[in-house]
Design a protein around this motif. Structure first.
Motif, PDB file in Angstrom:
ATOM      1  N   UNK A 121       0.812  -1.224   0.000  1.00  0.00           N
ATOM      2  CA  UNK A 121       0.000   0.000   0.000  1.00  0.00           C
ATOM      3  C   UNK A 121       0.844   1.272   0.000  1.00  0.00           C
ATOM      4  N   UNK A 122       2.167   1.143   0.104  1.00  0.00           N
ATOM      5  CA  UNK A 122       3.034   2.325   0.199  1.00  0.00           C
ATOM      6  C   UNK A 122       3.252   2.996  -1.153  1.00  0.00           C
TER       7      UNK A 122
ATOM      8  N   UNK B  20       2.630   0.857 -11.651  1.00  0.00           N
ATOM      9  CA  UNK B  20       3.752   0.206 -12.334  1.00  0.00           C
ATOM     10  C   UNK B  20       3.984  -1.185 -11.751  1.00  0.00           C
ATOM     11  N   UNK B  21       3.893  -1.297 -10.411  1.00  0.00           N
ATOM     12  CA  UNK B  21       4.110  -2.589  -9.752  1.00  0.00           C
ATOM     13  C   UNK B  21       3.067  -3.596 -10.236  1.00  0.00           C
ATOM     14  N   UNK B  22       1.821  -3.150 -10.302  1.00  0.00           N
ATOM     15  CA  UNK B  22       0.740  -4.031 -10.729  1.00  0.00           C
ATOM     16  C   UNK B  22       0.974  -4.552 -12.147  1.00  0.00           C
TER      17      UNK B  22
ATOM     18  N   UNK C   2       8.489  -6.349  -6.443  1.00  0.00           N
ATOM     19  CA  UNK C   2       7.902  -5.275  -5.651  1.00  0.00           C
ATOM     20  C   UNK C   2       8.816  -4.113  -5.354  1.00  0.00           C
ATOM     21  N   UNK C   3       8.812  -3.692  -4.076  1.00  0.00           N
ATOM     22  CA  UNK C   3       9.458  -2.429  -3.702  1.00  0.00           C
ATOM     23  C   UNK C   3      10.734  -2.613  -2.879  1.00  0.00           C
ATOM     24  N   UNK C   4      11.617  -1.615  -3.001  1.00  0.00           N
ATOM     25  CA  UNK C   4      12.779  -1.546  -2.120  1.00  0.00           C
ATOM     26  C   UNK C   4      12.904  -0.105  -1.636  1.00  0.00           C
ATOM     27  N   UNK C   5      13.648   0.097  -0.534  1.00  0.00           N
ATOM     28  CA  UNK C   5      13.838   1.459  -0.012  1.00  0.00           C
ATOM     29  C   UNK C   5      15.264   1.930  -0.298  1.00  0.00           C
TER      30      UNK C   5
ATOM     31  N   UNK D  30      -3.517  -3.049 -16.844  1.00  0.00           N
ATOM     32  CA  UNK D  30      -3.038  -2.865 -15.467  1.00  0.00           C
ATOM     33  C   UNK D  30      -3.111  -1.398 -15.065  1.00  0.00           C
ATOM     34  N   UNK D  31      -2.822  -0.523 -16.019  1.00  0.00           N
ATOM     35  CA  UNK D  31      -2.879   0.913 -15.732  1.00  0.00           C
ATOM     36  C   UNK D  31      -4.307   1.329 -15.347  1.00  0.00           C
ATOM     37  N   UNK D  32      -5.254   0.834 -16.112  1.00  0.00           N
ATOM     38  CA  UNK D  32      -6.643   1.172 -15.843  1.00  0.00           C
ATOM     39  C   UNK D  32      -7.057   0.644 -14.474  1.00  0.00           C
ATOM     40  N   UNK D  33      -6.599  -0.581 -14.169  1.00  0.00           N
ATOM     41  CA  UNK D  33      -6.924  -1.192 -12.880  1.00  0.00           C
ATOM     42  C   UNK D  33      -6.354  -0.356 -11.743  1.00  0.00           C
ATOM     43  N   UNK D  34      -5.131   0.157 -11.935  1.00  0.00           N
ATOM     44  CA  UNK D  34      -4.478   0.936 -10.897  1.00  0.00           C
ATOM     45  C   UNK D  34      -5.216   2.252 -10.651  1.00  0.00           C
TER      46      UNK D  34
END
Length: 349
Positions: free
Chosen positions: A190-191, A199-201, A215-218, A344-348
């Motif tokens: 959710x971040x 983009x992740x989706x 996914x994500x990294x910091x 995916x863009x539309x979904x996001x």
């Protein structure tokens, strides 16, 4: 592919111009016999520099340019005079097929603008990105993009950057499926902004890509070496890069200062010298020199303005590797696999 790379070198860019650019090319050719060069710039100064490197003469041609792009030139200025400048003429040589890549240590914004206008973006790519290899705690460097070409990006741009970064990583490191993550302010789903989540989706849903998207990294994980490719917009990427470079300088200066403060610490310095040398060598930008504009119909490599000949040779080798391993074809093949991006863009949204 085994084609012998012929590389245009903007001999006038960077802090020292012709002398360093020619010396760097000589070092690269010393390591790779097949390299050929087209030096672009002030003919007199290039000839002068070539005198010190007889091994280069047989492999070099000179294209005289009257003007140079100054370090503080605005991109719009650089575009207007590009037909006469060493930078503009070097990129144009790629466009007309005289050379397979161009290397410049000149002004980044100007190089980006000139390259974009002359070479245009590849089919399926909306915007080019600036990618580089950054040092990590592990044996291999991490590919990071975009490092400043686009301040604002949408989900599509980020997905395209991921594809380009993965192709670059496969060539530079030989990984089959590089581990790719998006830079974010947390690793939970959710971040971050809607753009990053979109983009992740899209990347999770895309099938058959030559990457392992996780996914994500910091930002504090950029240097751990646990990820092969880190994808972000040019605004955050540039800030992260400058913070890393500044921290590296800060740490090395701090070490130097603390060792100089007393006799005891001087003895300590001598004992720990192999370790500090290793640190310095590892953080030396010359060992990681050569940022690449990915997504254009041609290979353009940006060398650090302050790079020494070792750094310039490194940038030349990066350019040659990308040509030999057909970076453009690899990106095209992968882009063909991202059909359902729009879904995916539309979904996001």
């Amino acid at each position: 592919m085994g084609m012998r790379p012929r590389i245009a070198i903007d001999a006038m860019g960077g802090d020292e111009g012709a002398r360093i650019m020619v010396a760097g090319a000589a070092l690269a050719r010393h390591r790779h016999e097949g390299f050929q060069f087209l030096f672009v710039g002030d003919e007199t100064r290039i000839r002068e520099a070539l005198k010190n490197h007889p091994n280069l003469n047989a492999a070099s041609e000179i294209l005289h340019a009257d003007d140079i792009v100054s370090a503080d030139a605005k991109p719009s200025q650089a575009l207007r005079s590009s037909k006469k400048t060493s930078m503009g003429m070097a990129v144009n040589a790629v466009k007309i097929g005289e050379v397979s890549a161009a290397v410049s240590a000149g002004n980044t914004g100007a190089l980006m603008a000139i390259s974009k206008l002359a070479l245009r973006t590849m089919p399926g790519i909306d915007r080019p990105a600036l990618a580089a290899l950054l040092p990590t705690m592990k044996d291999s460097d991490v590919v990071m993009l975009d490092l400043g070409a686009n301040a604002e990006c949408d989900s599509r741009n980020l997905v395209q950057f991921a594809v380009m970064g993965a192709a670059y990583s496969r060539i530079m490191h030989g990984f089959e499926k590089p581990l790719v993550k998006l830079l974010n302010i947390g690793t939970e789903d959710a971040k971050g902004t809607g753009t990053i989540q979109g983009a992740a989706q899209a990347l999770y849903q895309a099938d058959g890509l030559a990457m392992n998207f996780q996914g994500f990294t910091e930002a504090d994980k950029i240097s751990t070496g646990d990820v092969d490719v880190i994808v972000t917009d040019g605004f955050s990427g540039n800030i992260a890069l400058k913070a890393l470079e500044g921290t590296a300088r800060f740490v090395t200066d701090l070490l130097r200062r603390s060792f100089l403060s007393s006799l005891r610490s001087k003895i300590g310095f001598l004992i720990s010298r192999p370790a500090t040398e290793m640190l310095r060598n590892h953080l030396d930008p010359n060992n990681h020199n050569g940022a690449v504009f990915l997504g254009l119909n041609g290979v353009v490599v940006k060398s650090h303005g302050s790079a020494d000949e070792k750094g310039v040779a490194n940038a030349v080798e990066v350019a040659a590797r990308l040509v030999e391993d057909s970076i453009l074809e690899r990106i095209s093949q992968d882009l063909a696999k991202i059909g359902p991006l729009e879904v995916a863009e539309a979904a996001a949204k």
